[in-house]
Scaffold this active site. Structure first.
Site, PDB file in Angstrom:
ATOM      1  N   ARG A  46      20.649  41.001  41.424  1.00 29.71           N
ATOM      2  CA  ARG A  46      19.324  40.383  41.508  1.00 29.71           C
ATOM      3  C   ARG A  46      18.962  39.535  40.296  1.00 29.71           C
ATOM      4  NH1 ARG A  46      15.484  45.024  44.290  1.00 29.71           N
ATOM      5  NH2 ARG A  46      16.735  45.227  46.158  1.00 29.71           N
ATOM      6  N   MET A  47      19.789  38.557  40.022  1.00 33.72           N
ATOM      7  CA  MET A  47      19.543  37.667  38.886  1.00 33.72           C
ATOM      8  C   MET A  47      19.463  36.216  39.336  1.00 33.72           C
ATOM      9  SD  MET A  47      22.150  39.551  36.278  1.00 33.72           S
ATOM     10  CE  MET A  47      23.445  39.933  37.448  1.00 33.72           C
TER      11      MET A  47
END
Length: 150
Positions: free
Chosen positions: A31-32
């Site tokens: 989740r970047m």
């Protein structure tokens, strides 16, 4: 960094987000960002290892990865991208000017590219990916404690 309310929130198709000048890692998991619906311009970030993935999405978002530096972990998953859901939908994941080290790879999908849906006042000049280490040298977690202010 989860962008988008939930998979059923259709109004997020109008979302436009820029994620820039961050240093992710080492030892980040996922989740970047992860993007639901909408559009994300991910530019001039340093990715220093990940467990599951660096950039992901669900509900057919458009993601333009632009002049980022991806340094894959020494072992484990070296693929930058991740998708949840049908691969028959209009996924658009594009890499432009990214640099990949230590075997990192980026699976591009879609036809026609992920064009920036920004007007002239919203656009900014993206630096060359070779400059990302210096651009992100002061980014990271704030040095806050219970007794200090941030």
């Amino acid at each position: 960094m989860l962008l988008g309310h939930d998979d059923g929130f259709i109004r997020d198709k109008n979302m436009k987000v820029t994620v820039a000048f961050n240093h992710f890692g080492p030892n980040c998991n996922q989740r970047m960002p992860r993007v639901r619906h909408g559009f994300a311009h991910v530019a001039n970030n340093l990715y220093q290892g990940w467990s599951q993935y660096a950039i992901g999405g669900s509900m057919s978002p458009s993601i333009k990865s632009h002049a980022n530096l991806f340094i894959a972990p020494k072992s484990g998953n070296k693929e930058v991208t991740w998708r949840l859901g049908s691969h028959e939908s209009p996924w658009k994941f594009y890499s432009v000017g990214d640099v990949f080290e230590n075997g990192a790879s980026f699976k591009q999908t879609g036809i026609g590219g992920a064009k920036l849906p920004y007007n002239n006042q919203q656009r900014f000049q993206v630096a060359d990916a070779r400059s990302v280490r210096s651009l992100t040298s002061s980014s990271g977690v704030l040095g806050c404690t219970k007794t200090s202010r941030c």
